[in-house]
Design an enzyme around this catalytic site. Structure first.
Site, PDB file in Angstrom:
ATOM      1  N   GLU A   1       0.818  -1.202   0.000  1.00 19.36           N
ATOM      2  CA  GLU A   1       0.000   0.000   0.000  1.00 19.36           C
ATOM      3  C   GLU A   1       0.849   1.248   0.000  1.00 19.36           C
ATOM      4  OE1 GLU A   1      -4.092  -1.625   1.931  1.00 19.36           O
ATOM      5  OE2 GLU A   1      -2.949  -0.137   3.039  1.00 19.36           O
TER       6      GLU A   1
ATOM      7  N   CYS B   1       6.688  -7.020   7.003  1.00 16.61           N
ATOM      8  CA  CYS B   1       7.818  -6.526   7.794  1.00 16.61           C
ATOM      9  C   CYS B   1       8.285  -7.637   8.723  1.00 16.61           C
ATOM     10  CB  CYS B   1       7.368  -5.319   8.624  1.00 16.61           C
ATOM     11  SG  CYS B   1       8.738  -4.426   9.408  1.00 16.61           S
TER      12      CYS B   1
ATOM     13  N   CYS C   1       3.538   8.375   1.302  1.00 13.85           N
ATOM     14  CA  CYS C   1       4.092   7.400   2.236  1.00 13.85           C
ATOM     15  C   CYS C   1       4.280   6.093   1.464  1.00 13.85           C
ATOM     16  CB  CYS C   1       3.088   7.246   3.385  1.00 13.85           C
ATOM     17  SG  CYS C   1       3.592   6.083   4.631  1.00 13.85           S
TER      18      CYS C   1
ATOM     19  N   CYS D   1      -0.969   5.103  10.115  1.00 15.35           N
ATOM     20  CA  CYS D   1       0.284   4.412  10.429  1.00 15.35           C
ATOM     21  C   CYS D   1       0.032   3.028  11.009  1.00 15.35           C
ATOM     22  CB  CYS D   1       1.065   5.165  11.499  1.00 15.35           C
ATOM     23  SG  CYS D   1       1.532   6.807  11.059  1.00 15.35           S
TER      24      CYS D   1
ATOM     25  N   CYS E   1       2.314  -2.317  16.240  1.00 13.90           N
ATOM     26  CA  CYS E   1       2.160  -2.149  14.786  1.00 13.90           C
ATOM     27  C   CYS E   1       1.492  -3.378  14.183  1.00 13.90           C
ATOM     28  CB  CYS E   1       3.520  -1.933  14.123  1.00 13.90           C
ATOM     29  SG  CYS E   1       3.419  -1.749  12.333  1.00 13.90           S
TER      30      CYS E   1
ATOM     31  N   CYS F   1       7.186  -4.995  16.053  1.00 12.56           N
ATOM     32  CA  CYS F   1       6.862  -3.938  17.016  1.00 12.56           C
ATOM     33  C   CYS F   1       5.460  -4.236  17.538  1.00 12.56           C
ATOM     34  CB  CYS F   1       6.927  -2.569  16.340  1.00 12.56           C
ATOM     35  SG  CYS F   1       8.567  -2.209  15.640  1.00 12.56           S
TER      36      CYS F   1
HETATM   37  N1  SAH Z   1       9.963   0.326   9.815  1.00 11.24           N
HETATM   38  C1  SAH Z   1      10.027   1.758   9.737  1.00 11.24           C
HETATM   39  C2  SAH Z   1       8.982   2.409   8.850  1.00 11.24           C
HETATM   40  C3  SAH Z   1       7.552   1.897   8.922  1.00 11.24           C
HETATM   41  S1  SAH Z   1       6.540   2.306  10.321  1.00 11.24           S
HETATM   42  C4  SAH Z   1       9.984   2.349  11.122  1.00 11.24           C
HETATM   43  O1  SAH Z   1       9.779   1.620  12.067  1.00 11.24           O
HETATM   44  O2  SAH Z   1      10.183   3.548  11.250  1.00 11.24           O
HETATM   45  C5  SAH Z   1       6.119   4.013  10.158  1.00 11.24           C
HETATM   46  C6  SAH Z   1       5.760   4.660  11.517  1.00 11.24           C
HETATM   47  O3  SAH Z   1       4.447   4.251  11.963  1.00 11.24           O
HETATM   48  C7  SAH Z   1       6.709   4.245  12.620  1.00 11.24           C
HETATM   49  O4  SAH Z   1       7.080   5.340  13.400  1.00 11.24           O
HETATM   50  C8  SAH Z   1       5.865   3.263  13.423  1.00 11.24           C
HETATM   51  O5  SAH Z   1       6.356   3.132  14.717  1.00 11.24           O
HETATM   52  C9  SAH Z   1       4.497   3.914  13.330  1.00 11.24           C
HETATM   53  N2  SAH Z   1       3.391   3.032  13.710  1.00 11.24           N
HETATM   54  C10 SAH Z   1       3.264   1.709  13.471  1.00 11.24           C
HETATM   55  N3  SAH Z   1       2.095   1.240  13.956  1.00 11.24           N
HETATM   56  C11 SAH Z   1       1.445   2.280  14.507  1.00 11.24           C
HETATM   57  C12 SAH Z   1       0.179   2.417  15.157  1.00 11.24           C
HETATM   58  N4  SAH Z   1      -0.645   1.387  15.321  1.00 11.24           N
HETATM   59  N5  SAH Z   1      -0.160   3.649  15.583  1.00 11.24           N
HETATM   60  C13 SAH Z   1       0.656   4.708  15.397  1.00 11.24           C
HETATM   61  N6  SAH Z   1       1.850   4.637  14.787  1.00 11.24           N
HETATM   62  C14 SAH Z   1       2.261   3.433  14.354  1.00 11.24           C
END
Ligand code: SAH
Length: 376
Positions: free
Chosen positions: A108, A129, A122, A358, A136, A133
């Site tokens: 996406e 991935c 974006c 995000c 996420c 995390c």
């Molecule tokens: N792997 C990279 C880029 C992808 S994530 C990284 O970790 O930076 C892009 C951003 O979205 C990151 O800051 C991540 O921590 C955030 N993110 C992921 N899941 C989220 C959620 N459920 N709510 C808010 N931010 C989130």
């Protein structure tokens, strides 16, 4: 009749696309159709401009290319983008494309308009991935592979097609910035991210300057200085916690590269301080990392680093083990950072109605499809 059509489209699909290729790759393709070596670089430059400046979809548009060569190109290649399998536009102007790649994998891409005719695209760097995390949603996906440089560039091409922003010289563009904040960890796919940025930033083509390209990482410390040296892009760090104990839980990659090694790498980012600031992303999780003591610890941690802090309200997903912090708590957190001299915008949730937020990319789409199938 249908058989004939099938036959024809199968033959068409067999021709590779030139969209997303580097200059060197274009030169190789030209060699394949008999362009002599001495002329390949010049011809590749011509193709480059048609593809990345004009967004050409058809070789017949290439009026400065000899007719014979245009014919040979059209016989051997196409200028197709990957398929857009779904497109959604939010009430707030956010656009989201689900893109099907040649092998059927999907990623996406989200366009987020900003004030005053500007906006950030974006882009994803991987299908899925490998990081897990805990807040996420992308990490819950099964299939993971790196995107090629061409597949990364294609996301920009598709957005520019959809926004109607060819040729590039149109300086009243909506798509002004690129953020590698979609699916995947860009620093686990650094070679392809570097090649894609070289194409995206090239002034004879898409022409989005390196200062307007931001690469976000969960903290692959040994690759951070290399990212800067090879791309000149802006750096964003998904920090989310100020102690190793908590960050180990939220971003398990921290067990491999702890805060000390992460910050050593950040301080080694080329030209940092030279009007270049690092963006720190900090997701606001209720009762987990949102206390005033956390804000204080954050200020201490960022001491002497030119920084901007993006506070991201947590986007909940079904079954997520967290809740978003209350609004007044987020504001109090931001106020503390502001008093310490940091710009700390609270990212307003965008595109929520189309699940473009995000950490919600792709896996939500799979779920939506699954439930649509159940409903049917
Ligand atoms: N792997 C990279 C880029 C992808 S994530 C990284 O970790 O930076 C892009 C951003 O979205 C990151 O800051 C991540 O921590 C955030 N993110 C992921 N899941 C989220 C959620 N459920 N709510 C808010 N931010 C989130």
């Amino acid at each position: 009749m249908p058989v004939l059509l099938d036959h024809r489209s199968a033959a068409q699909n067999a021709r590779p696309t030139l969209v997303g290729l580097t200059r060197a790759e274009l030169a190789v393709r030209l060699g394949e159709i008999g362009v002599e070596p001495a002329r390949q670089a010049m011809r590749a430059d011509q193709l480059w401009r048609w593809i990345y400046h004009h967004g050409a979809r058809d070789f017949s548009a290439m009026t400065n290319v000899a007719k014979e060569l245009r014919g040979a190109l059209a016989d051997a290649f196409v200028l197709d983008r990957p398929t857009v399998s779904a497109r959604q536009v939010s009430t707030d102007g956010t656009r989201k494309w689900l893109i099907r790649l040649a092998d059927g994998a999907e990623v996406e891409t989200v366009f987020i308009p900003d004030v005053a005719r500007s906006g950030a695209l974006c882009v994803s760097s991987q299908v899925g991935c490998t990081l897990t995390c805990t807040f996420c949603h992308t990490g819950t996906q099964r299939l993971v592979r790196n995107l090629t440089a061409a597949e990364i560039v294609a996301q920009v091409m598709i957005a520019r097609d959809d926004l109607g922003e060819w040729p590039t010289s149109n300086d009243d563009r909506l798509l002004t910035n690129i953020v590698f904040m979609g699916m995947g960890e860009p620093l686990y796919n650094l070679d392809n991210v570097v090649a894609a940025i070289d194409i995206i930033a090239d002034g004879d083509g898409i022409s989005i300057s390196r200062r307007r390209i931001t690469v976000s990482t969960a903290g692959v410390a040994p690759k951070i200085p290399e990212l800067g040296a090879r791309t000149g892009a802006m750096l964003a760090i998904s920090l989310h916690a100020t102690s190793d104990e908590l960050r180990d839980q939220l971003v398990p990659l921290n067990k491999k590269y702890d805060l000390e090694s992460l910050f050593a790498a950040i301080r080694a980012y080329p030209s940092l301080g030279n009007a270049k600031r690092v963006t720190f992303e900090y997701v606001m999780l209720k009762g987990v990392n949102d206390a005033q003591a956390d804000a204080k610890a954050l200020v201490r941690l960022l001491k002497n680093i030119p920084a901007k802090i993006n506070l991201i309200p947590f986007n909940p997903w079904p079954g997520a083990p967290y809740e978003c912090s209350d609004w007044d708590v987020i504001e109090a957190f931001a106020a503390h950072l502001n008093r310490a001299g940091y710009a700390s915008p609270i990212r307003t949730p965008r595109g929520r109605d189309i699940l473009a937020a995000c950490g919600q990319l792709k896996s939500e789409t799979i779920k939506a499809r699954a439930s649509a199938r159940v409903d049917a």
